[in-house]
Scaffold this motif. Structure first.
Motif, PDB file in Angstrom:
ATOM      1  N   CYS A 199      49.842 -65.562 -40.450  1.00  0.00           N
ATOM      2  CA  CYS A 199      48.407 -65.734 -40.165  1.00  0.00           C
ATOM      3  C   CYS A 199      47.904 -67.123 -40.487  1.00  0.00           C
ATOM      4  O   CYS A 199      46.774 -67.484 -40.160  1.00  0.00           O
ATOM      5  CB  CYS A 199      47.587 -64.704 -40.932  1.00  0.00           C
ATOM      6  N   LYS A 200      48.740 -67.939 -41.194  1.00  0.00           N
ATOM      7  CA  LYS A 200      48.425 -69.320 -41.549  1.00  0.00           C
ATOM      8  C   LYS A 200      47.312 -69.445 -42.593  1.00  0.00           C
ATOM      9  O   LYS A 200      46.769 -70.542 -42.778  1.00  0.00           O
ATOM     10  CB  LYS A 200      48.040 -70.134 -40.303  1.00  0.00           C
ATOM     11  N   ASN A 201      46.985 -68.363 -43.296  1.00  0.00           N
ATOM     12  CA  ASN A 201      46.059 -68.485 -44.415  1.00  0.00           C
ATOM     13  C   ASN A 201      46.734 -69.237 -45.558  1.00  0.00           C
ATOM     14  O   ASN A 201      47.958 -69.239 -45.687  1.00  0.00           O
ATOM     15  CB  ASN A 201      45.607 -67.104 -44.909  1.00  0.00           C
ATOM     16  N   TRP A 250      43.944 -65.679 -50.986  1.00  0.00           N
ATOM     17  CA  TRP A 250      44.292 -66.227 -49.678  1.00  0.00           C
ATOM     18  C   TRP A 250      43.011 -66.496 -48.895  1.00  0.00           C
ATOM     19  O   TRP A 250      42.104 -65.668 -48.846  1.00  0.00           O
ATOM     20  CB  TRP A 250      45.176 -65.232 -48.903  1.00  0.00           C
ATOM     21  N   GLU A 251      42.937 -67.663 -48.314  1.00  0.00           N
ATOM     22  CA  GLU A 251      41.763 -68.005 -47.536  1.00  0.00           C
ATOM     23  C   GLU A 251      42.194 -68.767 -46.286  1.00  0.00           C
ATOM     24  O   GLU A 251      43.316 -69.296 -46.214  1.00  0.00           O
ATOM     25  CB  GLU A 251      40.770 -68.833 -48.349  1.00  0.00           C
ATOM     26  N   SER A 252      41.305 -68.826 -45.321  1.00  0.00           N
ATOM     27  CA  SER A 252      41.642 -69.469 -44.053  1.00  0.00           C
ATOM     28  C   SER A 252      41.838 -70.971 -44.243  1.00  0.00           C
ATOM     29  O   SER A 252      41.349 -71.565 -45.214  1.00  0.00           O
ATOM     30  CB  SER A 252      40.532 -69.223 -43.025  1.00  0.00           C
ATOM     31  N   VAL A 253      42.569 -71.554 -43.323  1.00  0.00           N
ATOM     32  CA  VAL A 253      42.792 -73.004 -43.357  1.00  0.00           C
ATOM     33  C   VAL A 253      41.462 -73.746 -43.345  1.00  0.00           C
ATOM     34  O   VAL A 253      41.267 -74.729 -44.063  1.00  0.00           O
ATOM     35  CB  VAL A 253      43.673 -73.435 -42.169  1.00  0.00           C
ATOM     36  N   GLU A 254      40.525 -73.240 -42.509  1.00  0.00           N
ATOM     37  CA  GLU A 254      39.228 -73.903 -42.414  1.00  0.00           C
ATOM     38  C   GLU A 254      38.508 -73.910 -43.758  1.00  0.00           C
ATOM     39  O   GLU A 254      37.982 -74.939 -44.203  1.00  0.00           O
ATOM     40  CB  GLU A 254      38.349 -73.210 -41.367  1.00  0.00           C
ATOM     41  N   ASP A 255      38.500 -72.748 -44.428  1.00  0.00           N
ATOM     42  CA  ASP A 255      37.815 -72.667 -45.718  1.00  0.00           C
ATOM     43  C   ASP A 255      38.496 -73.546 -46.756  1.00  0.00           C
ATOM     44  O   ASP A 255      37.840 -74.217 -47.559  1.00  0.00           O
ATOM     45  CB  ASP A 255      37.793 -71.216 -46.221  1.00  0.00           C
ATOM     46  N   TYR A 256      39.813 -73.560 -46.742  1.00  0.00           N
ATOM     47  CA  TYR A 256      40.555 -74.347 -47.726  1.00  0.00           C
ATOM     48  C   TYR A 256      40.238 -75.830 -47.595  1.00  0.00           C
ATOM     49  O   TYR A 256      39.916 -76.509 -48.570  1.00  0.00           O
ATOM     50  CB  TYR A 256      42.062 -74.110 -47.549  1.00  0.00           C
ATOM     51  N   HIS A 280      35.496 -75.301 -33.320  1.00  0.00           N
ATOM     52  CA  HIS A 280      36.648 -74.707 -32.669  1.00  0.00           C
ATOM     53  C   HIS A 280      36.631 -74.949 -31.166  1.00  0.00           C
ATOM     54  O   HIS A 280      35.582 -74.977 -30.526  1.00  0.00           O
ATOM     55  CB  HIS A 280      36.704 -73.196 -32.941  1.00  0.00           C
TER      56      HIS A 280
END
Length: 238
Positions: free
Chosen positions: A187-189, A197-203, A214
């Protein structure tokens, strides 16, 4: 103005040099008061006062600035020098607050920050009528330029330090991104230090301050939406 006030720290060495300026001016012009005034919020305060005999002004003394009727208010508002030879003979000045201290003549110049915002004034006051000679007027202007150049150096040094701090912060951010980032292979988190675990965007938003928008790249458009694209082409050709 407030931002400039907060970023300026006047060290003891600077204040000592400026004190010499007002002392020399009072002695050379033979007046009881030479001052460096500074705006501080809604107040104007005596930053430095000459140690001359008969000077009624003390460092730290302040007055409400706006609509005060003070000589210095006009100087700061107009950003121009002001000469009042005798306030008692001038309908515009005979009731100004300094007259109550028997300071009936005034010569002052504005002191500004590099961006044009006011810092205060350099001024001299006398308890007798005084038109000041051209030599004295020129001398006060030159001393104002000296004080202002010191102020500008302090201001620019502070700005440079802020720039260096921003650069250091940026380098630290880059270093943190170069570290090994645990990312889910499906999922690329991204896993945080707290094992969440968090999304790439949030990180990346948390660590760099970046904001994401997007879109769809050409490969994904072809892979996931090729049917829609082909349908659209057929409709355009009909």
């Amino acid at each position: 103005m407030k931002q400039n006030e907060e970023c300026i720290t006047l060290h003891e060495e600077v204040l000592e040099n400026w004190q010499s300026v007002v002392d020399i001016l009072a002695e050379l012009l033979d007046v009881p008061a030479a001052l460096i005034m500074r705006l501080s919020g809604e107040e104007i305060e005596v930053l430095l006062a000459s140690s001359s005999d008969g000077n009624p002004y003390k460092p730290g003394a302040s007055e409400h600035f706006w609509d005060s009727g003070l000589y210095c208010e006009t100087v700061i508002r107009s950003k121009r020098s002001l000469l009042v030879p005798d306030a008692l003979e001038d309908v515009n000045w005979k009731n100004n607050p300094d007259v109550r201290l028997n300071m009936i003549s005034y010569l002052g110049y504005p002191i500004s920050f590099p961006d044009g915002e006011p810092f205060g004034t350099l001024c001299v006051l006398d308890n007798k009528k005084n038109a000041y000679s051209e030599t004295y007027i020129h001398l006060l202007e030159k001393f104002r330029d000296l004080v202002q150049s010191h102020l500008w150096q302090i201001y620019m040094n502070h700005q440079l330090n802020d720039s260096n701090k921003s650069l250091r912060d940026y380098i630290d951010e880059i270093r943190s991104l170069r570290a090994i980032i645990p990312i889910c292979s499906h999922c690329k988190n991204v896993r945080t230090d707290d094992d969440y675990w968090e999304s790439v965007e949030d990180y990346f938003s948390k660590h760099t301050g970046s904001e994401f928008t997007h879109g769809i790249c050409p490969d994904c458009m072809e892979k996931y939406y090729s049917g829609v694209m082909n349908q659209g082409k057929r409709n355009c050709s009909d």
